[in-house]
Write an enzyme that holds these catalytic residues in place. Structure first.
Site, PDB file in Angstrom:
ATOM      1  N   THR A 140       0.779  -1.317   0.050  1.00 28.59           N
ATOM      2  CA  THR A 140      -0.150   0.228   0.171  1.00 28.59           C
ATOM      3  C   THR A 140       0.759   1.203   0.105  1.00 28.59           C
ATOM      4  OG1 THR A 140      -1.698  -1.111   1.181  1.00 28.59           O
ATOM      5  CG2 THR A 140      -1.655   1.265   1.192  1.00 28.59           C
ATOM      6  N   THR A 159       1.270  -0.259   6.261  1.00 30.80           N
ATOM      7  CA  THR A 159       1.293  -1.005   5.240  1.00 30.80           C
ATOM      8  C   THR A 159       1.727  -2.561   5.627  1.00 30.80           C
ATOM      9  OG1 THR A 159       2.578  -1.230   2.766  1.00 30.80           O
ATOM     10  CG2 THR A 159       3.838  -0.572   4.636  1.00 30.80           C
ATOM     11  N   GLY A 161      -2.959  -6.338   5.676  1.00 30.61           N
ATOM     12  CA  GLY A 161      -4.150  -5.720   6.303  1.00 30.61           C
ATOM     13  C   GLY A 161      -5.021  -6.469   7.063  1.00 30.61           C
TER      14      GLY A 161
END
Length: 388
Positions: free
Chosen positions: A240, A291, A294
């Protein structure tokens, strides 16, 4: 409507280009990407750095995204009133460049071969949030999230109806698939859908594709099943982009964008669009972005923990460790990272499950080099036993 809204921003960037180049050295991106201007910090004992404003910082070595955000932030003196523009357009650059195929269209296809997008923008002044999750057929995820923030009283819109909202706001519907994402999906299905995110189902998810049905399995066995099919999270999976921008008046925006976990079960939402998980910002304290894995990280709200740790007096590097250590106490095979920044621009990072975590920083510094890459050494399993 959508194009008109962003023409003004493009014009401002062009107008400021010559002025910026007079004060900013020309950047050789090949050199900058490989540059470590600061000795690698060991996250178990890292000191916080920086303290200069305005600033932009983001996860991973997404240098182009940071460089664009930095230029936008400098459209006005001290970056005043530009932090939202900087974060949104910086993350958009990553979406357009398909950073590591983990941001934007054409990456991380789900079990059906479709790419969907998650994104969020948070205003540290008002505490308002705009986010989208499972966005289908719209490439501009964080720009749509901005429209959620600015044109609705909601915080998150999801799935097909989020896409309908985007179209109503003037965004174009188009396929997010590319030849590369299709090939990625076909290779995965040819390998009996390995690895995947299923457990306690039949047929056996470790050796075959679905469709699956639940099976009666004692709950005590789920960890064994998880280990057989679990992903290795890290580079090229779950990368991310999380970005923070702070102006000279301590106004903060934080944002994220991601196409989620590769070969996820359709409908899955990760941490990126969840306030306190993917990102969190509060002008009174600072901000944090995360990041990594998740599905695990969102259970602990690590960016909220980091901001609250700074509120309680911890330095940014120490605050970033709080969530990382707490997660690693429960999930030894977890992999992820957190960046924390206080309202004065001091920053730090912590990571686990990797050797090293890179991030990119732009601020007025002694080196006067924008978009410089720095890195932090990750906490090891032995170090993680001391949970904050």
């Amino acid at each position: 409507m959508y194009k008109a809204q962003y023409l003004w921003l493009f014009g401002l960037v062009l107008i400021s280009r010559s002025a910026t180049e007079r004060t900013t050295p020309k950047i050789n991106f090949t050199t900058v990407v490989g540059l470590k201007t600061t000795p690698a910090m060991r996250s178990s004992s890292a000191s916080s750095l920086g303290g200069s404003l305005p600033m932009v910082i983001n996860t991973w070595n997404f240098t182009d995204a940071n460089f664009l955000a930095w230029r936008i932030l400098n459209v006005t003196q001290g970056g005043l009133r530009q932090t939202r523009n900087a974060v949104v357009e910086g993350c958009t650059r990553c979406e357009q460049q398909q950073c590591d195929r983990t941001v934007g269209y054409g990456g991380s296809p789900d079990e059906l071969g479709e790419t969907t997008l998650d994104a969020m923008i948070m205003d540290g002044s008002s505490m308002d949030v705009g986010a989208v999750a499972g966005l289908r057929g719209i490439k501009d995820a964080i720009r749509v999230a901005r429209h959620v923030l600015e044109h609705t009283k909601h915080s998150i819109l999801v799935g097909d109806l989020a896409s309908q909202f985007a179209q109503a706001m003037g965004f174009r519907s188009e396929s997010l698939a590319t030849p590369e994402s299709k090939a990625m999906w076909m290779e995965w299905t040819a390998a009996n859908c390995q690895p995947n995110f299923w457990r306690n189902v039949h047929p056996d998810p470790s050796i075959s594709c679905g469709p699956y049905k639940p099976k009666a399995t004692p709950l005590t066995r789920w960890k064994e099943d998880r280990a057989r099919t679990e992903y290795s999270i890290g580079h090229l999976n779950h990368d991310t982009i999380g970005m923070i921008a702070i102006d000279a008046a301590n106004n903060i925006h934080a944002g994220t964008s991601s196409n989620g976990a590769r070969h996820k079960i359709p409908g899955r939402v990760g941490d990126s669009p969840i306030p306190g998980a993917g990102a969190y910002a509060d002008n009174e304290v600072g901000a944090a972005v995360a990041t990594g894995d998740g599905d695990i990280m969102m259970r602990f709200l690590p960016t909220l923990l980091a901001v609250e740790a700074m509120r309680a007096g911890k330095k940014p590097a120490e605050a970033a460790e709080v969530g990382i250590r707490r997660i690693s106490k429960h999930y030894k095979d977890f992999s992820g990272a957190v960046i924390a920044v206080d309202r004065l621009g001091q920053y730090g990072a912590a990571c686990y499950g990797m050797t090293e975590f890179p991030f990119v920083v732009s601020n007025p510094s002694k080196t006067d080099i924008p978009s410089r890459q720095e890195s932090v050494k990750c906490i090891t399993g032995k170090e993680a036993v001391n949970v904050v």
